[in-house]
Design an enzyme around this catalytic site. Structure first.
Site, mmCIF file in Angstrom:
data_model
loop_
_atom_site.group_PDB
_atom_site.id
_atom_site.type_symbol
_atom_site.label_atom_id
_atom_site.label_comp_id
_atom_site.label_asym_id
_atom_site.label_seq_id
_atom_site.Cartn_x
_atom_site.Cartn_y
_atom_site.Cartn_z
ATOM 1 N N HIS A 118 0.841 -1.195 0.000
ATOM 2 C CA HIS A 118 0.000 0.000 0.000
ATOM 3 C C HIS A 118 0.880 1.250 0.000
ATOM 4 C CE1 HIS A 118 1.007 -0.509 4.267
ATOM 5 N NE2 HIS A 118 0.858 0.804 4.375
ATOM 6 N N ASP A 120 0.667 5.087 1.826
ATOM 7 C CA ASP A 120 -0.049 5.487 3.041
ATOM 8 C C ASP A 120 -1.296 6.333 2.764
ATOM 9 O OD1 ASP A 120 1.509 4.081 4.836
ATOM 10 O OD2 ASP A 120 3.029 5.661 4.907
ATOM 11 N N HIS A 269 4.621 0.275 -0.132
ATOM 12 C CA HIS A 269 5.457 -0.523 0.767
ATOM 13 C C HIS A 269 4.674 -1.674 1.362
ATOM 14 C CE1 HIS A 269 3.742 2.821 3.099
ATOM 15 N NE2 HIS A 269 3.689 1.976 4.127
ATOM 16 N N ARG A 286 5.582 6.091 13.442
ATOM 17 C CA ARG A 286 5.545 6.750 12.135
ATOM 18 C C ARG A 286 5.046 8.176 12.258
ATOM 19 N NH1 ARG A 286 1.503 4.333 7.769
ATOM 20 N NH2 ARG A 286 0.235 6.140 8.284
HETATM 21 C C1 SIN Z 1 3.532 1.270 7.419
HETATM 22 O O1 SIN Z 1 2.809 0.738 6.594
HETATM 23 O O2 SIN Z 1 3.647 2.494 7.490
HETATM 24 C C2 SIN Z 1 4.314 0.410 8.396
HETATM 25 C C3 SIN Z 1 5.241 -0.528 7.737
HETATM 26 C C4 SIN Z 1 5.769 -1.581 8.680
HETATM 27 O O3 SIN Z 1 5.095 -1.935 9.668
HETATM 28 O O4 SIN Z 1 6.838 -2.088 8.405
#
Ligand code: SIN
Length: 313
Positions: A118, A120, A269, A286
């Site tokens: 996805h 963000d 990601h 984050r």
């Molecule tokens: C995310 O999707 O921002 C987190 C990625 C992760 O948990 O590695």
């Protein structure tokens, strides 16, 4: 310099950029994120980010306040997430990605809030431009994150497919992963987020075109405007497969003190779900930086169907 490919940005530069994979990802060495960075260093980091789409820092000793202060050098910092109701006290900008919150799914601990590719919060009309993720508690092994370069995915499509994709708009929705009937599921149902974005977005800083689809936010609706459900599903499947081809990706092994900083306008990601069976905790934090409303190749803007823009300060 640790590899032949490591690049000093200029002879005066303090930072070293070390590419990690063929199309995406570079480690930046020589920066202490807890320090007040000069405008020149910030500009060099931004340039490396635009070039490599995701950059990594190792051995950093920063907390929430320093992470937010660093993010502010790159734009307005948003609240943690449109649906986050329990950020750490005093830090409404911090989204904890904390396996202790998510419980168990299919008999295994969930180690991130999502385990699909996805970008963000693309259910928003103005998804975040950048995200910065800092590792705190990690499993002994597993729990890596991967990023894919959506510009490379677009540029390597055949010309006829690129021309077709340029004309499409796909529906992005926030699909609740919370347990049915939970307070979070109710919040999401009360304030739905739904936006049509161009399938090919023009990057506002580089002018590059990116294949702006990933399963995370387009799989619930599975809708491309005007194509009908069957054709939408086939076209989205084909585009997701192109967007996540292994050759466009880089995989990052977290260590204590690791920080990843990525451009959401050019990447998707994946939190690789390979540590749930270990039954260990995984906690990262984050922050996101306000983004603009995406534009397609003919200049058309994304269209919000439900939900408000998400602004930072
Ligand atoms: C995310 O999707 O921002 C987190 C990625 C992760 O948990 O590695």
């Amino acid at each position: 310099m640790t590899t032949a490919a490591a690049q000093k940005v200029s002879s005066e530069s303090a930072i070293t950029v070390i590419p990690q994979a063929g199309y995406i990802g570079a480690e930046i060495a020589g920066v202490d994120l807890s320090a007040e960075l000069s405008d020149a260093v910030v500009a060099e980091i931004r340039q490396a980010l635009l070039t490599w789409k995701v950059v990594f820092f190792r051995d950093q000793t920063i907390g929430h306040a320093e992470q937010i202060a660093f993010a502010r050098r790159f734009g307005k910092v948003t609240p943690a997430h449109p649906y986050e109701e329990n950020p750490p006290a005093g830090f409404p900008e911090i989204l904890p990605i904390d396996s202790r919150r998510y419980g168990v799914q299919y008999g295994r601990k969930r180690t991130s809030y999502d385990s699909s590719w996805h970008t963000d919060v693309t259910a928003l009309v103005n998804p975040p431009a950048f995200s910065i993720l800092r590792a705190d508690i990690l499993p002994t092994h597993g729990g890596d994150t991967a990023w894919t370069n959506l510009v490379a995915a677009y540029e390597n499509l055949p010309e006829t497919v690129r021309a077709f994709a340029d004309t499409l708009d796909a529906e992005h929705t926030f699909e609740s992963r919370a347990a049915q009937g939970s307070a979070r599921a109710e919040t999401i149902a009360r304030k739905p987020l739904r936006t049509f974005h161009p399938v090919v977005r023009v990057h506002p800083e580089t002018g590059e075109r990116a294949l702006y689809v990933s399963p995370g936010f387009t799989r619930a609706a599975r809708t491309i405007r005007g194509l009908g459900p069957r054709l939408s599903a086939h076209v989205l499947d084909a585009l997701w497969e192109e967007a996540t081809r292994a050759e466009y990706t880089v995989r990052f092994r977290w260590q204590p003190g690791s920080v990843a900083f990525w451009d959401n306008r050019a990447t998707a990601h994946l939190a690789i779900p390979d540590a749930g069976h270990l039954d260990q905790d995984r906690v990262l934090y984050r922050v996101t930086i306000e983004g603009d409303v995406p534009r397609g190749v003919d200049g058309r803007l994304s269209e919000s169907v439900e939900g408000d823009p998400f602004y930072g300060s």
